[in-house]
Design an enzyme around this catalytic site. Structure first.
Site, PDB file in Angstrom:
ATOM      1  N   ASP A 135       0.843  -1.188   0.000  1.00 34.28           N
ATOM      2  CA  ASP A 135       0.000   0.000   0.000  1.00 34.28           C
ATOM      3  C   ASP A 135       0.883   1.244   0.000  1.00 34.28           C
ATOM      4  OD1 ASP A 135      -2.518   1.106  -0.149  1.00 34.28           O
ATOM      5  OD2 ASP A 135      -2.721   1.340   2.008  1.00 34.28           O
ATOM      6  N   TYR A 137       1.086   5.649  -0.310  1.00 29.19           N
ATOM      7  CA  TYR A 137       0.601   6.765   0.530  1.00 29.19           C
ATOM      8  C   TYR A 137       0.824   8.004  -0.319  1.00 29.19           C
ATOM      9  CZ  TYR A 137       0.669   9.358   5.114  1.00 29.19           C
ATOM     10  OH  TYR A 137       0.442  10.173   6.209  1.00 29.19           O
ATOM     11  N   HIS A 142      -3.947  13.845   1.119  1.00 28.07           N
ATOM     12  CA  HIS A 142      -4.193  12.940   2.244  1.00 28.07           C
ATOM     13  C   HIS A 142      -3.050  12.988   3.251  1.00 28.07           C
ATOM     14  CE1 HIS A 142      -5.206   9.387   4.588  1.00 28.07           C
ATOM     15  NE2 HIS A 142      -4.058   8.826   4.255  1.00 28.07           N
ATOM     16  N   ARG A 151       0.407  15.295  13.540  1.00 35.15           N
ATOM     17  CA  ARG A 151       1.759  15.761  13.835  1.00 35.15           C
ATOM     18  C   ARG A 151       1.760  17.280  13.872  1.00 35.15           C
ATOM     19  NH1 ARG A 151       2.598  10.795  10.900  1.00 35.15           N
ATOM     20  NH2 ARG A 151       2.183  11.947   9.001  1.00 35.15           N
ATOM     21  N   GLU A 208     -10.910   3.695   3.512  1.00 39.15           N
ATOM     22  CA  GLU A 208      -9.953   4.503   2.758  1.00 39.15           C
ATOM     23  C   GLU A 208     -10.264   4.300   1.281  1.00 39.15           C
ATOM     24  OE1 GLU A 208      -5.888   3.755   4.054  1.00 39.15           O
ATOM     25  OE2 GLU A 208      -6.170   5.202   5.679  1.00 39.15           O
ATOM     26  N   GLU A 210      -9.343   4.064  -2.213  1.00 39.25           N
ATOM     27  CA  GLU A 210      -8.099   3.823  -2.946  1.00 39.25           C
ATOM     28  C   GLU A 210      -8.410   3.193  -4.296  1.00 39.25           C
ATOM     29  OE1 GLU A 210      -4.863   1.918  -0.967  1.00 39.25           O
ATOM     30  OE2 GLU A 210      -5.371   2.737   1.016  1.00 39.25           O
ATOM     31  N   GLN A 249      -4.913   1.875  15.234  1.00 39.89           N
ATOM     32  CA  GLN A 249      -3.753   2.392  14.494  1.00 39.89           C
ATOM     33  C   GLN A 249      -2.919   3.361  15.326  1.00 39.89           C
ATOM     34  OE1 GLN A 249      -4.939   4.007  10.701  1.00 39.89           O
ATOM     35  NE2 GLN A 249      -2.901   4.719  10.156  1.00 39.89           N
ATOM     36  N   TYR A 253       1.016   1.930  15.933  1.00 36.99           N
ATOM     37  CA  TYR A 253       1.767   2.121  14.691  1.00 36.99           C
ATOM     38  C   TYR A 253       3.211   2.581  14.839  1.00 36.99           C
ATOM     39  CZ  TYR A 253       1.978   7.194  13.852  1.00 36.99           C
ATOM     40  OH  TYR A 253       2.291   8.522  13.886  1.00 36.99           O
ATOM     41  N   THR A 358      -4.905   6.311   0.356  1.00 32.73           N
ATOM     42  CA  THR A 358      -6.126   7.105   0.328  1.00 32.73           C
ATOM     43  C   THR A 358      -6.018   8.234  -0.688  1.00 32.73           C
ATOM     44  OG1 THR A 358      -6.316   6.652   2.667  1.00 32.73           O
ATOM     45  CG2 THR A 358      -7.730   8.378   1.789  1.00 32.73           C
TER      46      THR A 358
END
Lengths: 429, 429
Positions: A135, A137, A142, A151, A208, A210, A249, A253, A358
């Site tokens: 997958d 990113y 996104h 963050r 998500e 995708e 998550q 993670y 996503t």
């Protein structure tokens, strides 16, 4: 090998409803089970499923080099292994067979009966045995949204993001075709403000939006695939819902990435639309600044203009469209993703699946997850029945659709639709 | 089903050298190719490879319910699917056949000739088709070392580490058996102090000393495997070298975890030693404090006392042992790993592989990677030929060995040995 299957002027003697995703110019590939429990590789025109195994047995692929049982299999892996030249020969042949100008099959009732089924009479299966699932990113919007929320809003993108298509490995064993319901996962989470984790059902189940591409076996171990050759090794695309449990998550993670938050389920649309069928819909991707390193540089159009839509249908309710996005928003192209994935010599096999990550567009109504659409639950979405959603409720069906459209033709993916069930119990099943 | 195969008093009529890893009490499973290009499932006693396909054709498994071609396959997946009862029946039968007390096969020269090969005359293959590969991070010493080097020495373990076995998905397509050389990967790195990444060969190629277990298909999607049942679904273990490129890893791994730094290659030992054969070597794992959540709690001994060793053999040189560790140091047991992996309903299939993560012991000479042994390259290791190593050089062969030993028997894994080659070029291959 000319792509005559794409001829926009071609009409089929099979009825194709207006605005169908599956005109004779599409010719996607899938695997289905008939009412007689026969598993076969097939294609779709309008609302008809076409048994390619039966067509092959009746010699309609004569002259194309294929193993005898190529289409009498329960996965497309061997066919995909045969490479782009064979994919094109087969798509072209199917287009000719169902062209109004060709009456061979049309006039043979006995053949038609074993080859053509109503789409409602077949059950779609997973079209490939997925060896490995990666997958990416690759939507800047996104990654920026997530970075802002979790963050630093001022430095939302991490330093590596603009230099390489960030990706990670997912789990193949829980990828299921459209229609298979999914259970809300149980797991460990850390409630806000607490220091001790708790166990229970995830409270923040999300989708998500995708797309994913399917590769052929393209390299030996150690060898990389140059970016300019990468599209040769992409068979086609599907819609992909990478189910996610945001609370699991968040706790699990660091430092190795998402794990149980993702691997309880991913859902894919059952028809693989070939990259060839999407050829008329090439588009210019976003400008890449800074310029990537040489092995990721490419010229020309490598994005695809595919309209995407997400809807939620509550139990016994009607659906509400909650997002409209487009695959062309992806910052990194599929070719760049595949070139990057193999730059270290990582072997890619036939049937491997690579998700885009996503797909969020630039506007708030084009975001590809509830996390972003409700901004972490702060701005709930109101459905047409008046109920609100921060995340996905038990009983909700999440439906994703995708199609390309120009003045001449519409090429679509159908949908990936799956219902979220309450946590699994032995009794229930 | 008694485990008579484990009887420590049993002797074989096949010669077993002193200190062999493969006495008649081991009976591991693997796949090999004979000189006549026959692929078969086999086992090993001493320095003999035994063709189980041939044994089955000669009716030596009569009375055990097996499909006709169970051992005439190129993977163990179907056999593993048959479950623990069948594994035990087969191991017990093999033990009886090769027991000094049994002369049926021993006295049949024609049979012996098609069943028994010198180990040098067969070529070991990957024993399973690995659907999904998961890597855990379950050595507290390793996680602490890495945390000290890269994050905060005072808070080396991240908050989740003591509450759950942290894990992530790896790539199945690049897992290779012992003996297959591995190319130094190319990739993107960010040189120290720079802001722009560069492209080139990884300068910091490392091994990771791991063990990995192979599962059977144990659950349907949605269902979890309780910790107390988890060992029933573990077929056996192998030695596992999870090759790593530290410079690529450092640049790419936020926020989704390691990707190209790992997926260029992982090497495994070819004989799967059954969990049954390891039964006499159960040990108490480290005390778990804080007590984990209920779904991870277990009583009794669930660690295994397996001595592990890593050696480097430079090109045309002699080997130097650089680490001595033990599998019993793992903080999280395999049963806890499998219970956690499935607590969200993640489906586990026959042939799935789950790595322990780097196994580091408490002392500096028991660390499981060059990263830790040289503390990020600060304290190079001197090999017996006087050369120094911070990481792995081109031409170096990394050899990992593992065995259990008590007063009565030694059960070993043989080795996983693989040579690091320079970056791949078309010409070379």
């Amino acid at each position: 090998m000319p792509l005559t299957a794409n001829d926009p002027n071609r009409k089929s003697w099979l009825n194709v409803p207006k605005d169908s995703d599956f005109p004779i110019q599409n010719i996607p590939f899938g695997v289905f089970i008939t009412k007689d429990d026969v598993v076969t590789i097939g294609t779709r025109i309008g609302d008809f499923a076409i048994d390619l195994g039966a067509l092959q047995q009746l010699n309609y692929f004569e002259g194309i080099e294929l193993t005898d049982d190529m289409f009498m299999q329960d996965t497309l892996n061997d066919f995909i292994s045969d490479g782009k030249k064979t994919w094109r020969l087969v798509r072209n042949r199917i287009a000719e067979l169902f062209d109004t100008k060709n009456t061979t099959l049309k006039d043979n009732e006995a053949h038609r009966e074993v080859v053509i089924f109503n789409i409602e009479d077949v059950e779609m299966q997973l079209p490939v045995l997925i060896g490995d699932y990666t997958d990416f990113y690759s939507s800047k919007e996104h990654a920026t949204n997530v970075g802002k929320m979790f963050r630093d809003p001022e430095n939302a993108l991490l330093p590596n993001w603009l230099h390489l298509p960030v990706g990670y490995h997912g789990r193949s064993s829980t990828i299921v075709p459209s229609g298979i319901p999914v259970h809300r996962p149980m797991g460990q989470t850390l409630p806000n403000g607490e220091t001790q984790p708790v166990f229970g059902p995830s409270k923040l189940v999300d989708f998500e939006l995708e797309m994913a591409f399917i590769t052929t076996d393209a390299n030996v171990m150690g060898e990389s695939i140059p970016v300019e050759e990468a599209e040769e090794h992409i068979f086609g695309l599907v819609l992909f819902n990478d189910w996610s449990a945001r609370d699991i998550q968040k706790w699990e993670y660091v430092p190795l990435g998402p794990f149980l938050a993702k691997n309880f389920a991913s859902s894919m649309s059952p028809w693989i639309v070939t990259l060839d069928a999407l050829e008329p819909f090439r588009a210019q991707g976003p400008e890449q600044n800074p310029k990537p390193l040489e092995y990721l540089q490419q010229e020309g159009k490598h994005a695809y203009d595919i309209n995407l839509q997400v809807a939620i249908e509550p139990e016994d309710g009607i659906e509400t469209v909650i997002s409209n996005s487009n695959f062309k928003y992806m910052y990194w192209s599929m070719a760049q993703q595949l070139a990057h994935h193999t730059i270290n010599g990582c072997r890619v096999n036939s049937g491997d699946l690579m998700g885009s990550g996503t797909i969020s567009g630039p506007t708030e109504d084009s975001f590809g997850s509830m996390l972003e659409l409700t901004w972490g639950g702060k701005n709930p979405i109101t459905l047409s029945d008046g109920t609100e959603r921060k995340f996905i409720n038990d009983g909700d069906c999440v439906i994703m659709r995708g199609y390309c459209q120009n003045d001449e033709v519409r090429i679509g993916f159908g949908e990936v639709s799956s219902k979220l069930l309450p946590p699994f119990t032995k009794k229930q099943n």
